[in-house]
Design a protein around this motif. Structure first.
Motif, PDB file in Angstrom:
ATOM      1  N   HIS A  41       0.950  -1.250   0.038  1.00 50.63           N
ATOM      2  CA  HIS A  41      -0.084  -0.073   0.010  1.00 50.63           C
ATOM      3  C   HIS A  41       0.801   1.187   0.090  1.00 50.63           C
ATOM      4  CE1 HIS A  41      -2.739   2.666   2.299  1.00 50.63           C
ATOM      5  NE2 HIS A  41      -3.415   2.484   0.862  1.00 50.63           N
ATOM      6  N   LYS A  42       2.044   1.296   0.779  1.00 52.70           N
ATOM      7  CA  LYS A  42       2.826   2.468   0.901  1.00 52.70           C
ATOM      8  C   LYS A  42       3.618   2.796  -0.352  1.00 52.70           C
ATOM      9  CE  LYS A  42       6.396   4.714   3.394  1.00 52.70           C
ATOM     10  NZ  LYS A  42       6.699   5.395   2.165  1.00 52.70           N
ATOM     11  N   LEU A  43       4.079   1.607  -1.093  1.00 49.84           N
ATOM     12  CA  LEU A  43       4.638   1.800  -2.353  1.00 49.84           C
ATOM     13  C   LEU A  43       3.720   2.213  -3.426  1.00 49.84           C
ATOM     14  CD1 LEU A  43       6.939  -1.507  -2.127  1.00 49.84           C
ATOM     15  CD2 LEU A  43       7.622   0.801  -1.851  1.00 49.84           C
ATOM     16  N   TYR A  44       2.554   1.837  -3.359  1.00 51.70           N
ATOM     17  CA  TYR A  44       1.441   2.232  -4.268  1.00 51.70           C
ATOM     18  C   TYR A  44       1.357   3.837  -4.250  1.00 51.70           C
ATOM     19  CZ  TYR A  44      -2.549   2.319  -7.332  1.00 51.70           C
ATOM     20  OH  TYR A  44      -3.583   2.455  -8.132  1.00 51.70           O
ATOM     21  N   ILE A  45       0.979   4.092  -3.001  1.00 48.43           N
ATOM     22  CA  ILE A  45       0.802   5.520  -2.788  1.00 48.43           C
ATOM     23  C   ILE A  45       2.017   6.566  -3.091  1.00 48.43           C
ATOM     24  CG2 ILE A  45       0.607   7.300  -0.673  1.00 48.43           C
ATOM     25  CD1 ILE A  45      -1.154   5.422   0.534  1.00 48.43           C
ATOM     26  N   ASP A  46       3.348   5.800  -2.718  1.00 47.30           N
ATOM     27  CA  ASP A  46       4.516   6.589  -3.145  1.00 47.30           C
ATOM     28  C   ASP A  46       4.486   7.033  -4.719  1.00 47.30           C
ATOM     29  OD1 ASP A  46       5.135   6.844  -0.399  1.00 47.30           O
ATOM     30  OD2 ASP A  46       6.928   5.205  -0.748  1.00 47.30           O
ATOM     31  N   LYS A  47       4.195   5.780  -5.546  1.00 46.85           N
ATOM     32  CA  LYS A  47       4.212   5.905  -6.821  1.00 46.85           C
ATOM     33  C   LYS A  47       2.996   6.524  -7.501  1.00 46.85           C
ATOM     34  CE  LYS A  47       4.512   2.777 -10.766  1.00 46.85           C
ATOM     35  NZ  LYS A  47       4.036   1.363 -11.349  1.00 46.85           N
ATOM     36  N   ASN A  48       1.736   6.436  -7.040  1.00 42.43           N
ATOM     37  CA  ASN A  48       0.396   6.926  -7.462  1.00 42.43           C
ATOM     38  C   ASN A  48      -0.090   8.211  -6.900  1.00 42.43           C
ATOM     39  OD1 ASN A  48       0.326   4.910  -9.840  1.00 42.43           O
ATOM     40  ND2 ASN A  48       0.499   3.504  -7.862  1.00 42.43           N
ATOM     41  N   GLY A  49       0.340   8.397  -5.638  1.00 43.03           N
ATOM     42  CA  GLY A  49      -0.359   9.511  -4.870  1.00 43.03           C
ATOM     43  C   GLY A  49      -1.708   9.291  -4.214  1.00 43.03           C
ATOM     44  N   VAL A  50      -2.259   8.144  -4.415  1.00 42.54           N
ATOM     45  CA  VAL A  50      -3.301   7.748  -3.782  1.00 42.54           C
ATOM     46  C   VAL A  50      -3.458   6.428  -3.340  1.00 42.54           C
ATOM     47  CG1 VAL A  50      -4.792   9.185  -5.594  1.00 42.54           C
ATOM     48  CG2 VAL A  50      -4.281   7.022  -6.223  1.00 42.54           C
ATOM     49  N   ASP A  51      -4.555   5.823  -2.583  1.00 45.93           N
ATOM     50  CA  ASP A  51      -4.558   4.816  -2.217  1.00 45.93           C
ATOM     51  C   ASP A  51      -4.848   3.748  -3.196  1.00 45.93           C
ATOM     52  OD1 ASP A  51      -4.568   5.252   0.658  1.00 45.93           O
ATOM     53  OD2 ASP A  51      -6.526   5.661   0.820  1.00 45.93           O
ATOM     54  N   MET A  52      -4.467   2.385  -2.885  1.00 49.61           N
ATOM     55  CA  MET A  52      -4.699   1.348  -3.787  1.00 49.61           C
ATOM     56  C   MET A  52      -6.296   1.196  -4.180  1.00 49.61           C
ATOM     57  SD  MET A  52      -2.117  -1.698  -2.523  1.00 49.61           S
ATOM     58  CE  MET A  52      -3.127  -2.525  -2.020  1.00 49.61           C
ATOM     59  N   PRO A  53      -6.738   0.693  -5.162  1.00 52.81           N
ATOM     60  CA  PRO A  53      -8.137   0.918  -5.501  1.00 52.81           C
ATOM     61  C   PRO A  53      -8.880  -0.263  -4.550  1.00 52.81           C
ATOM     62  CG  PRO A  53      -7.053   0.598  -7.401  1.00 52.81           C
ATOM     63  CD  PRO A  53      -5.986   0.679  -6.756  1.00 52.81           C
ATOM     64  N   GLU A  54      -8.206  -1.304  -3.985  1.00 54.39           N
ATOM     65  CA  GLU A  54      -8.733  -2.392  -3.024  1.00 54.39           C
ATOM     66  C   GLU A  54      -8.936  -1.518  -1.579  1.00 54.39           C
ATOM     67  OE1 GLU A  54      -5.994  -5.435  -1.475  1.00 54.39           O
ATOM     68  OE2 GLU A  54      -5.450  -4.933  -3.495  1.00 54.39           O
ATOM     69  N   LEU A  56      -9.054   2.053  -1.466  1.00 54.16           N
ATOM     70  CA  LEU A  56      -9.990   3.002  -1.581  1.00 54.16           C
ATOM     71  C   LEU A  56     -11.420   2.797  -1.523  1.00 54.16           C
ATOM     72  CD1 LEU A  56      -9.657   6.263  -2.093  1.00 54.16           C
ATOM     73  CD2 LEU A  56      -9.836   5.728  -4.680  1.00 54.16           C
ATOM     74  N   ASN A  57     -11.721   1.691  -2.209  1.00 55.26           N
ATOM     75  CA  ASN A  57     -13.182   1.223  -2.623  1.00 55.26           C
ATOM     76  C   ASN A  57     -13.639   0.311  -1.589  1.00 55.26           C
ATOM     77  OD1 ASN A  57     -13.148   3.148  -4.988  1.00 55.26           O
ATOM     78  ND2 ASN A  57     -12.036   1.385  -6.144  1.00 55.26           N
ATOM     79  N   TRP A  58     -12.879  -0.021  -0.471  1.00 51.40           N
ATOM     80  CA  TRP A  58     -13.374  -0.997   0.413  1.00 51.40           C
ATOM     81  C   TRP A  58     -14.746  -0.898   1.027  1.00 51.40           C
ATOM     82  CZ3 TRP A  58     -13.488  -1.456   5.713  1.00 51.40           C
ATOM     83  CH2 TRP A  58     -13.587  -2.995   6.265  1.00 51.40           C
ATOM     84  N   LYS A  59     -15.295  -1.496   1.421  1.00 52.43           N
ATOM     85  CA  LYS A  59     -16.786  -1.318   2.138  1.00 52.43           C
ATOM     86  C   LYS A  59     -16.757  -2.364   3.033  1.00 52.43           C
ATOM     87  CE  LYS A  59     -18.461   2.221  -0.382  1.00 52.43           C
ATOM     88  NZ  LYS A  59     -17.709   3.167  -0.473  1.00 52.43           N
ATOM     89  N   TRP A  60     -17.430  -2.220   4.263  1.00 51.66           N
ATOM     90  CA  TRP A  60     -17.683  -3.327   5.151  1.00 51.66           C
ATOM     91  C   TRP A  60     -19.006  -3.901   4.557  1.00 51.66           C
ATOM     92  CZ3 TRP A  60     -15.351  -4.580   9.587  1.00 51.66           C
ATOM     93  CH2 TRP A  60     -14.739  -3.670  10.309  1.00 51.66           C
ATOM     94  N   LYS A  61     -18.844  -5.324   4.748  1.00 55.13           N
ATOM     95  CA  LYS A  61     -20.024  -6.191   4.161  1.00 55.13           C
ATOM     96  C   LYS A  61     -20.896  -6.492   5.359  1.00 55.13           C
ATOM     97  CE  LYS A  61     -17.258  -8.173   0.527  1.00 55.13           C
ATOM     98  NZ  LYS A  61     -16.762  -9.209  -0.211  1.00 55.13           N
ATOM     99  N   THR A  62     -22.268  -6.072   5.010  1.00 57.07           N
ATOM    100  CA  THR A  62     -23.081  -6.677   5.965  1.00 57.07           C
ATOM    101  C   THR A  62     -23.961  -7.936   5.739  1.00 57.07           C
ATOM    102  OG1 THR A  62     -24.700  -5.328   4.982  1.00 57.07           O
ATOM    103  CG2 THR A  62     -23.366  -4.084   6.615  1.00 57.07           C
ATOM    104  N   LYS A  63     -24.099  -8.683   6.785  1.00 58.03           N
ATOM    105  CA  LYS A  63     -24.974  -9.928   6.632  1.00 58.03           C
ATOM    106  C   LYS A  63     -26.352  -9.471   6.596  1.00 58.03           C
ATOM    107  CE  LYS A  63     -22.205 -13.324   8.672  1.00 58.03           C
ATOM    108  NZ  LYS A  63     -22.121 -14.191   9.693  1.00 58.03           N
ATOM    109  N   LYS A  64     -27.068  -9.946   5.576  1.00 63.58           N
ATOM    110  CA  LYS A  64     -28.619  -9.914   5.435  1.00 63.58           C
ATOM    111  C   LYS A  64     -29.035 -10.737   6.519  1.00 63.58           C
ATOM    112  CE  LYS A  64     -28.534  -7.414   1.297  1.00 63.58           C
ATOM    113  NZ  LYS A  64     -29.027  -6.601   0.471  1.00 63.58           N
ATOM    114  N   VAL A  65     -30.277 -10.556   7.305  1.00 64.27           N
ATOM    115  CA  VAL A  65     -30.796 -11.352   8.152  1.00 64.27           C
ATOM    116  C   VAL A  65     -32.072 -11.782   7.596  1.00 64.27           C
ATOM    117  CG1 VAL A  65     -31.722 -11.831  10.639  1.00 64.27           C
ATOM    118  CG2 VAL A  65     -29.467 -10.361  10.086  1.00 64.27           C
TER     119      VAL A  65
END
Length: 65
Positions: A41-54, A56-65
């Motif tokens: 992640h750090k290497l990616y930020i150093d190269k691209n200036g933004v978080d890795m897509p995985e 940046l786009n991560w979301k908590w998954k919720t279980k449907k009851v």
């Protein structure tokens, strides 16, 4: 900023592993995977200036009851 302050999910996993010694080798292996991801992640930020897509786009998954 979350990663820089050690408040992200990767650092939290490492903290949990440190507090549960009985995880032993399995915990050590997971900790290594997490540490490698933080380095990637750090290497990616150093190269691209933004978080890795995985990150940046991560979301908590919720279980449907």
């Amino acid at each position: 900023m979350t990663v820089l302050n050690d408040l992200d999910r990767f650092h939290l996993v490492q903290d949990v592993i440190n507090r549960i010694p009985r995880l032993g080798e399995r915990g050590a292996q997971l900790k290594k995977i997490v540490q490698d991801k933080l380095i990637e992640h750090k290497l990616y930020i150093d190269k691209n200036g933004v978080d890795m897509p995985e990150i940046l786009n991560w979301k908590w998954k919720t279980k449907k009851v």
